[in-house]
Design a protein around this motif. Structure first.
Motif, short mmCIF file in Angstrom:
data_model
loop_
_atom_site.label_atom_id
_atom_site.label_comp_id
_atom_site.label_asym_id
_atom_site.label_seq_id
_atom_site.Cartn_x
_atom_site.Cartn_y
_atom_site.Cartn_z
N LEU A 1 -26.88 -2.33 37.53
CA LEU A 1 -26.33 -2.93 36.28
C LEU A 1 -25.48 -1.74 35.17
N ALA A 2 -24.31 -2.19 34.74
CA ALA A 2 -23.54 -1.46 33.90
C ALA A 2 -24.30 -1.23 32.78
N LEU A 3 -24.48 -0.07 32.24
CA LEU A 3 -24.99 0.21 30.99
C LEU A 3 -24.42 -0.63 29.77
N LYS B 1 -15.67 0.22 32.28
CA LYS B 1 -16.63 -1.12 32.23
C LYS B 1 -15.99 -2.13 31.60
N ASP B 2 -15.15 -1.61 30.25
CA ASP B 2 -14.40 -2.85 29.52
C ASP B 2 -13.03 -2.51 30.03
N PHE B 3 -12.82 -2.99 31.26
CA PHE B 3 -11.41 -2.79 31.92
C PHE B 3 -10.36 -3.39 31.33
N ASP C 1 -26.03 6.27 27.86
CA ASP C 1 -25.43 7.18 28.79
C ASP C 1 -23.98 6.69 29.35
N GLY C 2 -23.71 5.40 29.12
CA GLY C 2 -22.29 5.29 29.23
C GLY C 2 -21.28 6.01 28.10
N HIS C 3 -21.71 5.78 26.95
CA HIS C 3 -21.07 6.56 25.84
C HIS C 3 -21.25 7.94 26.14
N SER D 1 -21.39 9.57 28.61
CA SER D 1 -20.25 10.17 29.76
C SER D 1 -18.90 10.44 29.23
N LEU D 2 -18.30 9.59 28.36
CA LEU D 2 -17.17 9.69 27.74
C LEU D 2 -17.23 11.12 26.88
N ILE D 3 -18.49 11.12 25.94
CA ILE D 3 -18.52 12.38 25.09
C ILE D 3 -18.43 13.60 26.03
N ILE E 1 -13.75 9.64 20.56
CA ILE E 1 -14.41 8.61 21.47
C ILE E 1 -15.07 7.60 20.38
N PRO E 2 -14.17 6.34 20.32
CA PRO E 2 -14.40 5.17 19.40
C PRO E 2 -15.63 4.48 19.92
N THR E 3 -16.71 4.30 19.15
CA THR E 3 -17.70 3.51 19.66
C THR E 3 -18.31 2.46 18.55
N MET E 4 -19.13 1.71 18.95
CA MET E 4 -19.87 0.70 17.98
C MET E 4 -21.30 1.24 18.03
N GLY E 5 -21.40 2.33 18.19
CA GLY E 5 -22.97 2.97 18.18
C GLY E 5 -24.00 2.40 19.33
P1 AMP Z 1 -18.65 -0.08 22.67
O1 AMP Z 1 -19.89 0.87 21.87
O2 AMP Z 1 -19.53 -1.10 23.43
O3 AMP Z 1 -17.51 -0.33 21.65
O4 AMP Z 1 -18.32 1.05 23.76
C1 AMP Z 1 -17.56 2.30 23.45
C2 AMP Z 1 -16.95 3.01 24.48
O5 AMP Z 1 -17.89 3.18 25.56
C3 AMP Z 1 -15.90 1.79 25.21
O6 AMP Z 1 -14.65 2.61 25.73
C4 AMP Z 1 -16.88 1.16 26.42
O7 AMP Z 1 -15.90 0.99 27.37
C5 AMP Z 1 -17.46 2.70 26.84
N1 AMP Z 1 -18.80 2.24 27.67
C6 AMP Z 1 -19.48 1.06 27.26
N2 AMP Z 1 -20.32 0.91 28.41
C7 AMP Z 1 -19.94 1.96 29.38
C8 AMP Z 1 -20.55 2.24 30.60
N3 AMP Z 1 -21.61 1.54 31.17
N4 AMP Z 1 -19.98 3.16 31.18
C9 AMP Z 1 -18.93 3.79 30.67
N5 AMP Z 1 -18.22 3.49 29.60
C10 AMP Z 1 -18.93 2.61 28.78
#
Ligand code: AMP
Length: 285
Positions: free
Chosen positions: A182-184, A149-151, A35-37, A39-41, A27-31
């Motif tokens: 509202l989308a997190l 969310k980032d379709f 809960d959106g992140h 959910s991927l974890i 799961i690549p993220t920017m920190g």
């Molecule tokens: P970011 O840290 O913003 O780069 O996001 C990392 C990952 O988390 C990306 O794949 C995003 O699409 C996902 N993400 C961010 N917000 C949400 C959300 N509300 N629901 C599901 N996935 C999300």
């Protein structure tokens, strides 16, 4: 949970897991995790033996007038969250570790990366593609989890995987929302109380637009005009775009006349310092 900053340590850990036959979820993220992140974890922890998370605020995906310098960061909390959600390894590299020879030439992307978000943020998807390529090179064979969310980002990443033949399976996970829809987003912290309350109009407007489609409206312009009107009437947000695209090909659609086809309604709007995006899927009746 292991926390590593060097590519070698990260790869050694992953390779060790692979030799004992374990599949890696990544799961690549920017920190500034929310809960959106998680959910991927959680999806990865459920589906794979080993889950790796990266935190890297990628300078290449911000243009000079954007919020790279002030992007929320919360490492201690992020570490706690990762631990609680049973992440096996957290990769937290410096910019020099990821790009030892300085920032590279941006990855070329096709037309998909130049419309909607790509039009409003001209170098954004090139920056995303460059860092995602680098991370995929580092991680190797994996299932990578991305949020719907980032379709448009998922579409760009899928295209990247295909073109580079990365041994990566992209898994798209649903958008996680607050109670009012509202989308997190890590950027929601920029919203004032009034802006936060205004911002809930985005999902309401998307739902209304989806309803129009479900009730037989075929003309995209009627739907996007209706959504824009609602956002303008019910908020102080500065609307950037509303559009409707084919779910599979990301082609913008004027006419919704293929019964059974899934389309995605996309929206972007600025509320104060926060640029928010969202989308919803709907099947044409
Ligand atoms: P970011 O840290 O913003 O780069 O996001 C990392 C990952 O988390 C990306 O794949 C995003 O699409 C996902 N993400 C961010 N917000 C949400 C959300 N509300 N629901 C599901 N996935 C999300």
């Amino acid at each position: 949970m292991e926390i590593v900053t060097s590519i070698t340590d990260f790869q050694n850990f992953l390779n060790q897991k692979r030799t004992s036959g374990e599949k890696i979820g990544f799961i690549p993220t920017m920190g500034a995790l929310h809960d959106g992140h998680t959910s991927l974890i959680d999806a990865s922890v459920k589906q794979q033996k080993t889950t790796a998370v990266s935190i890297f605020v990628n300078p290449l995906q911000f243009s000079p007038d954007e919020d790279f310098e002030t992007y929320p960061n919360n490492l201690e909390e992020d570490v706690d969250i990762c631990r609680k959600h049973a992440v096996d390894i957290l990769f937290f590299p410096t910019q020099e570790e990821i790009f030892p020879e300085g920032l590279p030439e941006p990855e070329e992307i096709g037309g998909i990366g130049k419309i909607f978000e790509g039009k409003s943020r001209p170098f954004h998807f090139q920056g995303v593609a460059t860092v995602v390529s680098r991370l995929f090179e580092i991680v190797g064979e994996t299932c990578a989890y991305f949020g719907e969310k980032d379709f448009q980002q998922v579409v760009v990443v899928n295209d990247l995987v295909k073109r580079h033949r990365f041994p990566v399976k992209v898994i798209q996970c649903p958008t996680i929302r607050d109670d009012d829809g509202l989308a997190l987003s890590s950027r929601n912290v920029y919203l004032s109380k009034d802006q936060r309350s205004d911002a809930s109009v985005l999902y309401r407007a998307l739902l209304e637009g989806a309803n129009l489609i479900s009730n037989g409206e075929k003309d995209s312009e009627n739907i996007t005009k209706f959504i824009s009107g609602l956002v303008k009437d019910e908020s102080e947000g500065d609307l950037d775009y509303v559009g409707i695209v084919d779910f599979e090909t990301f082609t913008p659609l004027d006419c919704l006349n293929t019964s059974g086809k899934q389309v995605q309604i996309l929206i972007a709007c600025q509320f104060g310092n926060a640029r928010l995006i969202d989308n919803i899927g709907v099947v044409i009746p």
